[in-house]
Design an enzyme around this catalytic site. Structure first.
Site, mmCIF file in Angstrom:
data_model
loop_
_atom_site.group_PDB
_atom_site.id
_atom_site.type_symbol
_atom_site.label_atom_id
_atom_site.label_comp_id
_atom_site.label_asym_id
_atom_site.label_seq_id
_atom_site.Cartn_x
_atom_site.Cartn_y
_atom_site.Cartn_z
ATOM 1 N N GLU A 116 -19.628 40.165 -4.009
ATOM 2 C CA GLU A 116 -19.834 39.502 -2.721
ATOM 3 C C GLU A 116 -18.681 39.769 -1.757
ATOM 4 O OE1 GLU A 116 -22.687 38.488 -2.118
ATOM 5 O OE2 GLU A 116 -23.397 38.497 -4.189
ATOM 6 N N HIS A 156 -25.584 47.652 -0.610
ATOM 7 C CA HIS A 156 -25.867 48.019 -1.998
ATOM 8 C C HIS A 156 -25.822 49.536 -2.165
ATOM 9 C CE1 HIS A 156 -27.934 43.908 -2.493
ATOM 10 N NE2 HIS A 156 -26.803 43.895 -3.162
ATOM 11 N N CYS A 157 -25.211 49.962 -3.259
ATOM 12 C CA CYS A 157 -24.991 51.387 -3.510
ATOM 13 C C CYS A 157 -26.258 52.038 -4.049
ATOM 14 C CB CYS A 157 -23.848 51.556 -4.505
ATOM 15 S SG CYS A 157 -23.487 53.282 -4.900
#
Length: 379
Positions: A289, A298-299
């Site tokens: 977070e 987000h990867c």
């Protein structure tokens, strides 16, 4: 015979010329491919000229995403985090003997679902980050992450003490210490607990367990952020739910520069100790977070601490460490030396796991991974 000889010689020269042309075309094609790869790599992780050689070596592993046969890797588990512990140790011993470590065992690329520009590359992230920084040019330097415990906690949590290097850390000081190394280069400050009893927070019951709406915390926590704060994270015992969903371990709001994480503990069972599984969950959720507060989405490139998850089990099975693309973003913000950070993480986790009980398999795999990574960048 002279004519025949001359004709054969001409055919030989013609064939040689064709071969040379083919070789030249292949060289030109390879050079074009290399140029395109270099351009894509710069777009993925930025320019690396000012970094030490070992840092470049690490970040350039991002090429794995650009060059690997990623169509089969999305369904495969990351070799670096899902190998058995004995297999990892065996591989480490082989690497020590051969004085090298294959990058194959460090980062696993995900399947390429979209064109490169559709994911959050370093260049895309930096453009947004730089625009946001312009708003604070006349404000005090923002170089501190704040951790804010909220409300009360069970006795097993509030009285927990972990001895590390002649220090006795509470659970919240342990979280602070880990974040201080994970985000090496910025300050991580632990604030005194506050009560949210008088705050306007929606609540509900889910399967008999109280839940609080995470969205209602964002503006309230954001208003408490000091002027030098990069973000403020509330830490709560009570379960959380986001609007429109059933449950969440943690969530962040970049707009409010605040986030909230919960313990996510099954309160139907008596909790008698702080286990390794609980500490792993808190380390994972908290750093995930905070990375969101730094602007990371987000990867979609590698198996990574910043991967998206749709369940607690999926989130907890993901790595504790960042892939080279996400690490490059955090390194840009914090300014740390990657080798120093990995070394301190390795030492810290070794000391922590010696004092914890319960399932430590994920911690042990991460410690082994850090050891392997240090070997790779230093040889």
């Amino acid at each position: 015979m002279g004519v025949v000889y001359s004709s054969a010689r001409c055919r030989f020269i013609s064939r040689s010329s064709s071969i040379n042309n083919i070789l030249q075309q292949n060289d030109e094609r390879n050079q074009t491919d290399k140029t395109e790869l270099d351009v894509d790599l710069t777009y993925l992780i930025g320019k690396l000229e000012r970094l030490p050689a070992y840092a470049k070596k690490l970040f350039e592993l991002s090429k794995l995403y650009l060059t690997s046969a990623a169509e089969n890797s999305n369904d495969c588990k990351s070799q670096s985090f899902h190998m058995t512990e004995s297999a990892m140790i065996g591989r480490s011993e082989q690497c020590q003997a051969s004085n090298e470590l294959s990058s194959l065992y460090l980062f696993t690329p995900l399947k390429q679902k979209h064109p490169l520009h559709c994911g959050q590359t370093f260049i895309q992230w930096k453009a947004t980050f730089d625009v946001q920084q312009l708003a604070y040019m006349c404000a005090p330097s923002r170089n501190t992450i704040y951790l804010q415990p909220l409300d009360s906690f069970p006795e097993v949590i509030s009285q927990f003490v972990l001895p590390i290097s002649q220090l006795y850390l509470s659970l919240f000081q342990l979280l602070q210490g880990f974040c201080q190394i994970f985000f090496l280069g910025v300050e991580v400050v632990l604030l005194a607990p506050v009560s949210s009893t008088n705050w306007t927070i929606r609540s509900r019951l889910s399967h008999g367990r109280p839940q609080l709406c995470v969205n209602d915390f964002f503006p309230l926590l954001g208003s408490r952020l000091p002027n030098n704060g990069m973000g403020l994270v509330g830490i709560l015992w009570t379960d959380l739910y986001p609007e429109g969903f059933n449950f969440v371990l943690g969530e962040a709001s970049v707009y409010h520069k605040s986030a909230v994480v919960s313990f996510g503990v099954d309160t139907s069972e008596d909790m008698t100790q702080v286990s390794g599984v609980l500490v792993w969950r808190l380390f994972k959720t908290l750093t995930h977070e905070i990375c969101h507060l730094l602007g990371l989405t987000h990867c979609e490139f590698f198996s990574c601490a910043m991967n998206e998850s749709i369940s607690i089990s999926q989130a907890m099975s993901q790595p504790l460490v960042l892939c080279p693309v996400c690490l490059r973003k955090v390194q840009h913000v914090c300014g740390f030396d990657v080798l120093e950070r990995y070394t301190k993480l390795h030492h810290f986790l070794l000391n922590v796991t010696k004092q914890l009980d319960g399932d430590l398999s994920q911690f042990n795999q991460t410690i082994q991974w850090l050891h392997n990574c240090i070997l790779y960048v230093t040889h």
